[in-house]
Design a protein around this motif. Structure first.
Motif, PDB file in Angstrom:
ATOM      1  N   VAL A 240      62.000 -27.666 -11.999  1.00 27.84           N
ATOM      2  CA  VAL A 240      62.264 -27.566 -10.405  1.00 27.84           C
ATOM      3  C   VAL A 240      61.407 -28.412  -9.509  1.00 27.84           C
ATOM      4  CG1 VAL A 240      62.790 -26.053  -8.546  1.00 27.84           C
ATOM      5  CG2 VAL A 240      63.266 -25.459 -10.876  1.00 27.84           C
ATOM      6  N   ALA A 241      61.888 -29.332  -8.923  1.00 30.56           N
ATOM      7  CA  ALA A 241      61.061 -30.050  -8.055  1.00 30.56           C
ATOM      8  C   ALA A 241      61.054 -29.630  -6.731  1.00 30.56           C
ATOM      9  CB  ALA A 241      61.498 -31.662  -7.900  1.00 30.56           C
ATOM     10  N   ALA A 242      62.106 -29.179  -6.477  1.00 28.41           N
ATOM     11  CA  ALA A 242      62.264 -28.597  -4.801  1.00 28.41           C
ATOM     12  C   ALA A 242      63.542 -27.418  -4.933  1.00 28.41           C
ATOM     13  CB  ALA A 242      62.287 -29.662  -3.873  1.00 28.41           C
ATOM     14  N   ALA A 243      63.389 -26.452  -4.056  1.00 32.01           N
ATOM     15  CA  ALA A 243      64.538 -25.696  -3.896  1.00 32.01           C
ATOM     16  C   ALA A 243      64.607 -25.247  -2.521  1.00 32.01           C
ATOM     17  CB  ALA A 243      64.316 -24.263  -4.428  1.00 32.01           C
ATOM     18  N   ALA A 244      65.757 -25.341  -1.882  1.00 34.57           N
ATOM     19  CA  ALA A 244      65.993 -25.154  -0.332  1.00 34.57           C
ATOM     20  C   ALA A 244      66.124 -23.578   0.127  1.00 34.57           C
ATOM     21  CB  ALA A 244      66.996 -26.050   0.309  1.00 34.57           C
ATOM     22  N   VAL A 245      65.599 -23.381   1.203  1.00 34.54           N
ATOM     23  CA  VAL A 245      65.789 -22.146   1.703  1.00 34.54           C
ATOM     24  C   VAL A 245      66.978 -21.862   2.365  1.00 34.54           C
ATOM     25  CG1 VAL A 245      64.920 -20.057   3.082  1.00 34.54           C
ATOM     26  CG2 VAL A 245      63.305 -21.732   1.960  1.00 34.54           C
ATOM     27  N   ASN A 246      67.963 -20.645   2.093  1.00 37.90           N
ATOM     28  CA  ASN A 246      69.180 -20.598   2.741  1.00 37.90           C
ATOM     29  C   ASN A 246      69.536 -19.205   3.197  1.00 37.90           C
ATOM     30  OD1 ASN A 246      71.074 -23.105   2.132  1.00 37.90           O
ATOM     31  ND2 ASN A 246      70.165 -22.988   0.272  1.00 37.90           N
ATOM     32  N   ASN A 247      70.596 -19.287   3.983  1.00 39.23           N
ATOM     33  CA  ASN A 247      71.088 -17.897   4.298  1.00 39.23           C
ATOM     34  C   ASN A 247      71.706 -17.184   3.175  1.00 39.23           C
ATOM     35  OD1 ASN A 247      71.033 -17.181   7.130  1.00 39.23           O
ATOM     36  ND2 ASN A 247      72.544 -18.668   7.750  1.00 39.23           N
ATOM     37  N   THR A 248      72.321 -17.862   2.190  1.00 36.79           N
ATOM     38  CA  THR A 248      72.716 -17.121   1.008  1.00 36.79           C
ATOM     39  C   THR A 248      71.793 -16.331   0.340  1.00 36.79           C
ATOM     40  OG1 THR A 248      74.259 -18.898   0.939  1.00 36.79           O
ATOM     41  CG2 THR A 248      73.992 -17.575  -0.989  1.00 36.79           C
TER      42      THR A 248
ATOM     43  N   GLU B 236      60.262 -28.765   7.138  1.00 38.69           N
ATOM     44  CA  GLU B 236      59.102 -28.373   6.670  1.00 38.69           C
ATOM     45  C   GLU B 236      59.281 -28.087   4.998  1.00 38.69           C
ATOM     46  OE1 GLU B 236      55.042 -25.730   8.031  1.00 38.69           O
ATOM     47  OE2 GLU B 236      56.907 -25.443   8.767  1.00 38.69           O
ATOM     48  N   THR B 237      58.246 -28.336   4.377  1.00 38.51           N
ATOM     49  CA  THR B 237      58.184 -27.817   3.056  1.00 38.51           C
ATOM     50  C   THR B 237      57.042 -26.929   2.853  1.00 38.51           C
ATOM     51  OG1 THR B 237      56.504 -29.682   2.136  1.00 38.51           O
ATOM     52  CG2 THR B 237      58.985 -30.013   2.287  1.00 38.51           C
ATOM     53  N   TYR B 238      57.148 -25.898   1.844  1.00 38.37           N
ATOM     54  CA  TYR B 238      56.092 -24.888   1.412  1.00 38.37           C
ATOM     55  C   TYR B 238      55.879 -24.746  -0.064  1.00 38.37           C
ATOM     56  CZ  TYR B 238      57.480 -23.217   6.070  1.00 38.37           C
ATOM     57  OH  TYR B 238      57.773 -22.848   7.464  1.00 38.37           O
ATOM     58  N   PRO B 239      54.635 -24.670  -0.473  1.00 42.18           N
ATOM     59  CA  PRO B 239      54.380 -24.077  -1.775  1.00 42.18           C
ATOM     60  C   PRO B 239      55.311 -22.822  -2.122  1.00 42.18           C
ATOM     61  CG  PRO B 239      52.670 -23.467  -0.545  1.00 42.18           C
ATOM     62  CD  PRO B 239      53.231 -24.252   0.224  1.00 42.18           C
TER      63      PRO B 239
ATOM     64  N   PHE C 145      62.510 -19.273   8.531  1.00 44.22           N
ATOM     65  CA  PHE C 145      63.876 -19.513   8.445  1.00 44.22           C
ATOM     66  C   PHE C 145      64.565 -18.436   9.324  1.00 44.22           C
ATOM     67  CE2 PHE C 145      68.196 -18.889   6.993  1.00 44.22           C
ATOM     68  CZ  PHE C 145      68.727 -20.252   6.623  1.00 44.22           C
ATOM     69  N   ALA C 146      64.172 -17.274   9.260  1.00 49.29           N
ATOM     70  CA  ALA C 146      64.867 -16.330  10.104  1.00 49.29           C
ATOM     71  C   ALA C 146      64.783 -16.640  11.597  1.00 49.29           C
ATOM     72  CB  ALA C 146      64.163 -14.861   9.793  1.00 49.29           C
ATOM     73  N   ALA C 147      63.617 -17.083  11.846  1.00 52.14           N
ATOM     74  CA  ALA C 147      63.333 -17.486  13.411  1.00 52.14           C
ATOM     75  C   ALA C 147      64.035 -18.547  14.098  1.00 52.14           C
ATOM     76  CB  ALA C 147      61.830 -17.808  13.532  1.00 52.14           C
ATOM     77  N   LYS C 148      64.685 -19.414  13.256  1.00 52.96           N
ATOM     78  CA  LYS C 148      65.705 -20.512  13.581  1.00 52.96           C
ATOM     79  C   LYS C 148      64.961 -21.340  14.559  1.00 52.96           C
ATOM     80  CE  LYS C 148      69.025 -18.622  11.195  1.00 52.96           C
ATOM     81  NZ  LYS C 148      69.315 -19.579  10.044  1.00 52.96           N
ATOM     82  N   ASP C 149      63.519 -21.606  14.491  1.00 49.62           N
ATOM     83  CA  ASP C 149      62.922 -22.468  15.400  1.00 49.62           C
ATOM     84  C   ASP C 149      62.787 -23.707  14.785  1.00 49.62           C
ATOM     85  OD1 ASP C 149      61.107 -21.762  13.444  1.00 49.62           O
ATOM     86  OD2 ASP C 149      59.679 -21.399  14.920  1.00 49.62           O
ATOM     87  N   PHE C 150      63.648 -24.427  14.181  1.00 48.70           N
ATOM     88  CA  PHE C 150      63.575 -25.740  13.429  1.00 48.70           C
ATOM     89  C   PHE C 150      64.866 -26.284  13.415  1.00 48.70           C
ATOM     90  CE2 PHE C 150      64.706 -22.612  10.300  1.00 48.70           C
ATOM     91  CZ  PHE C 150      65.307 -23.059   9.383  1.00 48.70           C
ATOM     92  N   VAL C 151      64.821 -27.703  13.048  1.00 51.84           N
ATOM     93  CA  VAL C 151      66.091 -28.453  12.737  1.00 51.84           C
ATOM     94  C   VAL C 151      66.013 -29.083  11.626  1.00 51.84           C
ATOM     95  CG1 VAL C 151      67.523 -30.284  13.521  1.00 51.84           C
ATOM     96  CG2 VAL C 151      66.342 -28.758  15.466  1.00 51.84           C
ATOM     97  N   GLY C 152      67.067 -28.910  10.652  1.00 51.90           N
ATOM     98  CA  GLY C 152      67.093 -29.475   9.241  1.00 51.90           C
ATOM     99  C   GLY C 152      66.979 -28.171   8.209  1.00 51.90           C
ATOM    100  N   LYS C 153      66.225 -28.735   7.170  1.00 56.08           N
ATOM    101  CA  LYS C 153      65.899 -27.691   6.052  1.00 56.08           C
ATOM    102  C   LYS C 153      64.711 -27.397   5.728  1.00 56.08           C
ATOM    103  CE  LYS C 153      69.017 -26.513   3.666  1.00 56.08           C
ATOM    104  NZ  LYS C 153      69.946 -25.349   3.441  1.00 56.08           N
ATOM    105  N   LEU C 154      64.360 -25.888   5.484  1.00 57.61           N
ATOM    106  CA  LEU C 154      63.125 -25.912   4.970  1.00 57.61           C
ATOM    107  C   LEU C 154      63.205 -25.826   3.331  1.00 57.61           C
ATOM    108  CD1 LEU C 154      62.393 -22.766   7.183  1.00 57.61           C
ATOM    109  CD2 LEU C 154      61.857 -25.073   7.557  1.00 57.61           C
ATOM    110  N   LEU C 155      62.052 -26.215   2.572  1.00 52.99           N
ATOM    111  CA  LEU C 155      62.127 -26.418   1.303  1.00 52.99           C
ATOM    112  C   LEU C 155      60.883 -25.708   0.747  1.00 52.99           C
ATOM    113  CD1 LEU C 155      64.296 -28.301  -0.077  1.00 52.99           C
ATOM    114  CD2 LEU C 155      63.917 -28.953   2.155  1.00 52.99           C
ATOM    115  N   LEU C 156      61.069 -25.471  -0.728  1.00 53.19           N
ATOM    116  CA  LEU C 156      59.747 -24.550  -1.520  1.00 53.19           C
ATOM    117  C   LEU C 156      59.745 -25.649  -2.554  1.00 53.19           C
ATOM    118  CD1 LEU C 156      61.110 -20.868  -1.531  1.00 53.19           C
ATOM    119  CD2 LEU C 156      59.144 -22.099  -0.272  1.00 53.19           C
ATOM    120  N   GLU C 157      58.416 -25.912  -3.034  1.00 53.22           N
ATOM    121  CA  GLU C 157      58.096 -26.851  -3.968  1.00 53.22           C
ATOM    122  C   GLU C 157      57.263 -26.042  -4.930  1.00 53.22           C
ATOM    123  OE1 GLU C 157      57.714 -31.226  -2.518  1.00 53.22           O
ATOM    124  OE2 GLU C 157      56.227 -29.804  -1.349  1.00 53.22           O
ATOM    125  N   PRO C 158      57.776 -25.801  -6.030  1.00 53.34           N
ATOM    126  CA  PRO C 158      57.158 -24.920  -7.098  1.00 53.34           C
ATOM    127  C   PRO C 158      55.857 -25.869  -8.117  1.00 53.34           C
ATOM    128  CG  PRO C 158      59.161 -25.316  -7.842  1.00 53.34           C
ATOM    129  CD  PRO C 158      59.288 -26.068  -6.605  1.00 53.34           C
TER     130      PRO C 158
END
Length: 336
Positions: free
Chosen positions: A35-43, A309-312, A323-336
């Motif tokens: 896995v290179a990256a995984a997005a954070v989602n409502n799901t 933004e990306t996060y480890p 993500f829950a704060a909804k204070d951003f535009v676009g997607k938040l990503l996790l990088e393992p």
């Protein structure tokens, strides 16, 4: 391997970051993806919280299939990575290829039977095991790994909506929630298709959305009746404006709904629907054909996902709170 393991239904405290989780064994017809990256989602968040409810009990703590998830579970519905190992019967040519993974596992037909990160383990880990038929080669895409990881759920859902509404170049289409994941994806995909897009969003995010190539921006809370009639509406919001969105449709127009973040119970006048030959279409996720089309769009560079933004991976709780704060535009990503 390192994995973010969800242990029960509840808040972020239900996620344990483990560094001793076993790497999955690869069976026949399967592949192992780094896995290179995984997005954070409502799901992912709704599944963790068990927030889907049932017809009999809207407050029931269950997943999307109406029953609690089986734990422990590695969540993460959106995955981009590289194939590192294949099982029996799988072409060795997959090894080393960049891929995105169809998050809908289908036993038969077009509708999802299981969802990655819900009924089967997902991408919040260093490695992910999936079936070969879920792979889509994006080795030649100009998009980065984090941009590719934005695509499967948000852009897959948006493309499913667009295709179900049969939107074609030259049509005028109104998109609600256009600064969110699915809404922004719909805007970009419609612009790529040659549609005239009216983006409906909050005043604070107007400038960002205006830069996506849209023809017009409508601000939420203002008089939607001032928007000229449209051929179709892509709605992921629901709530009090749902009826007003139907009224913006031309005769014979189509409204596609795939979300209810402003409320699932909506008021509208049925007469405005049938007297004007309008249609309401429900849409969840995407078909096999939709996802293949999405991979082709990614390879062609037809969209450019916005990464906020990306996060480890070890900061998954922080990322989901953001993500829950909804204070951003676009997607938040996790990088393992």
């Amino acid at each position: 391997m390192t994995a973010a393991v969800t242990t029960c239904h509840g808040g972020p405290e239900c996620i344990e970051v483990r560094h001793d989780w076993p790497i999955p064994n690869v069976g026949a017809g399967q592949v192992l993806v780094r896995v290179a990256a995984a997005a954070v989602n409502n799901t992912d968040i709704w599944s963790r919280e068990g927030a889907y409810g049932t017809a009999a009990d809207p407050q029931a703590v269950v997943g999307w299939k109406g029953v609690p998830l089986a734990f422990p579970r590695i969540q993460g519905i959106d995955i981009a990575g590289e194939v590192v190992r294949v099982g029996g019967g799988v072409d060795d040519g997959w090894v080393g290829r960049r891929v995105i993974i169809d998050p809908a596992f289908r036993s038969e037909g077009e509708y999802p039977a299981d969802i990655v990160g819900s009924e089967v383990d997902g991408g919040f880990s260093q490695f992910h095991l999936c079936a070969e038929r879920q792979l889509h080669d994006v080795s030649d895409s100009p998009l980065s790994a984090v941009q590719l990881a934005c695509l499967p759920t948000a852009y897959g859902t948006a493309l499913g909506m667009i295709n179900r509404a049969e939107c074609v170049a030259g049509e005028r289409v109104l998109v609600t929630g256009s600064s969110g994941g699915v809404g922004m994806a719909a805007v970009q995909l419609l612009v790529d298709r040659g549609c005239e897009v009216v983006a409906h969003t909050s005043a604070s995010k107007r400038e960002v959305v205006a830069g996506l190539g849209v023809a017009e921006v409508s601000v939420r809370g203002q008089d939607i009746s001032k928007v000229s009639p449209v051929d179709a509406v892509m709605d992921v919001v629901g709530g009090d404006e749902f009826g007003a969105m139907i009224d913006r449709l031309r005769d014979g127009g189509r409204l596609v709904t795939a979300g209810a973040i402003a409320g699932p119970v909506v008021p509208f006048d049925l007469r405005r629907l049938y007297l004007n030959h309008r249609r309401i279409i429900g849409s969840t996720m995407h078909t096999l054909g939709d996802f293949a089309d999405l991979a082709a769009i990614a390879v062609a560079g037809g969209v450019e996902p916005v990464v906020a933004e990306t996060y480890p991976l070890t900061d998954i709780a922080k990322a989901q709170r953001r993500f829950a704060a909804k204070d951003f535009v676009g997607k938040l990503l996790l990088e393992p």
